[in-house]
Motif scaffolding. Structure first.
Motif, PDB file in Angstrom:
ATOM      1  N   GLU A   1       0.925  -1.055   0.068  1.00 26.72           N
ATOM      2  CA  GLU A   1       0.147   0.031   0.008  1.00 26.72           C
ATOM      3  C   GLU A   1       0.793   1.324  -0.089  1.00 26.72           C
ATOM      4  OE1 GLU A   1      -3.340   0.529   2.601  1.00 26.72           O
ATOM      5  OE2 GLU A   1      -3.667  -1.609   2.483  1.00 26.72           O
ATOM      6  N   ILE A   2       0.552   2.356  -0.782  1.00 30.38           N
ATOM      7  CA  ILE A   2       1.203   3.448  -0.914  1.00 30.38           C
ATOM      8  C   ILE A   2       0.491   4.582  -0.024  1.00 30.38           C
ATOM      9  CG2 ILE A   2       1.909   5.406  -2.273  1.00 30.38           C
ATOM     10  CD1 ILE A   2       2.197   3.207  -4.714  1.00 30.38           C
ATOM     11  N   ASN A   3       1.159   4.882   1.089  1.00 29.43           N
ATOM     12  CA  ASN A   3       0.406   6.020   1.893  1.00 29.43           C
ATOM     13  C   ASN A   3       1.023   7.356   1.226  1.00 29.43           C
ATOM     14  OD1 ASN A   3      -0.124   7.533   4.103  1.00 29.43           O
ATOM     15  ND2 ASN A   3       1.068   6.768   5.663  1.00 29.43           N
ATOM     16  N   ALA A   4       0.048   8.273   0.986  1.00 32.22           N
ATOM     17  CA  ALA A   4       0.061   9.628   0.390  1.00 32.22           C
ATOM     18  C   ALA A   4       0.854  10.412   1.410  1.00 32.22           C
ATOM     19  CB  ALA A   4      -1.320   9.917   0.048  1.00 32.22           C
ATOM     20  N   VAL A   5       0.342  10.411   2.665  1.00 31.71           N
ATOM     21  CA  VAL A   5       1.007  11.271   3.596  1.00 31.71           C
ATOM     22  C   VAL A   5       2.551  11.098   3.428  1.00 31.71           C
ATOM     23  CG1 VAL A   5       1.247  12.023   6.034  1.00 31.71           C
ATOM     24  CG2 VAL A   5      -0.989  11.456   4.748  1.00 31.71           C
ATOM     25  N   GLU A   6       2.971   9.570   3.540  1.00 35.45           N
ATOM     26  CA  GLU A   6       4.318   9.588   3.769  1.00 35.45           C
ATOM     27  C   GLU A   6       5.199   9.975   2.482  1.00 35.45           C
ATOM     28  OE1 GLU A   6       7.411   5.335   4.023  1.00 35.45           O
ATOM     29  OE2 GLU A   6       5.050   5.266   4.437  1.00 35.45           O
ATOM     30  N   VAL A   7       4.553   9.605   1.182  1.00 33.46           N
ATOM     31  CA  VAL A   7       5.280  10.142   0.001  1.00 33.46           C
ATOM     32  C   VAL A   7       5.196  11.970  -0.136  1.00 33.46           C
ATOM     33  CG1 VAL A   7       4.628  10.446  -2.651  1.00 33.46           C
ATOM     34  CG2 VAL A   7       4.414   8.080  -1.251  1.00 33.46           C
TER      35      VAL A   7
ATOM     36  N   ARG B   1       8.083  12.777   2.216  1.00 35.19           N
ATOM     37  CA  ARG B   1       9.511  12.520   1.600  1.00 35.19           C
ATOM     38  C   ARG B   1       9.698  13.205   0.477  1.00 35.19           C
ATOM     39  NH1 ARG B   1       9.935   6.109   0.334  1.00 35.19           N
ATOM     40  NH2 ARG B   1      12.165   6.648   0.242  1.00 35.19           N
TER      41      ARG B   1
END
Length: 142
Positions: free
Chosen positions: A4-10, A13
């Protein structure tokens, strides 16, 4: 299965990476400013070169009288090289006195403002927007 891709983490970064790039650019600009810049072109500390006169001998060769750091030089100039022919401080003095005399004796220049005659009944020129001008400049006409 794909993780899963976490938008907040992206986004975090991405912001951190962008911050690092901006920091590197600012540090490089500060270092260059302290060192006096990139020194492209004529250096500010170097001698000033003034070409006082130049005479063509052929298509790719000429003789020039130059002033470099207060010294008068006669140089031969070709496409491949510049060669010192002689040192001639008296020529520099003569050219400077000619320029000063020409500036003193030249009549003042008066600029006359010319006006276009008023044209009545002429249609206003249509004003093109950017895209119309771009289209006009790129249209192939046969």
């Amino acid at each position: 299965m794909a993780p899963e891709i976490n938008a907040v983490e992206v986004l975090i970064r991405l912001a951190a990476s962008l911050g690092m790039v901006v920091a590197i650019i600012l540090v490089a600009a500060k270092v260059l400013r302290r060192r006096g810049g990139l020194r492209l072109g004529r250096s500010a500390g170097g001698p000033r070169v003034d070409v006082l006169d130049r005479t063509s001998l052929s298509r790719s060769a000429s003789v020039a009288v130059v002033r470099v750091g207060g010294r008068g030089l006669v140089v031969g100039v070709t496409d491949q090289s510049v060669t010192l022919l002689t040192e001639a401080p008296e020529l520099v003095d003569r050219y400077e006195s000619q320029y000063e005399e020409a500036e003193r004796t030249a009549p003042p220049v008066e600029h006359e403002v010319s006006r276009w005659p008023e044209v009545t009944g002429a249609p206003e020129p249509a004003r093109m927007n950017f895209f119309e001008a771009l289209r006009e400049s790129t249209v192939r006409r046969s």
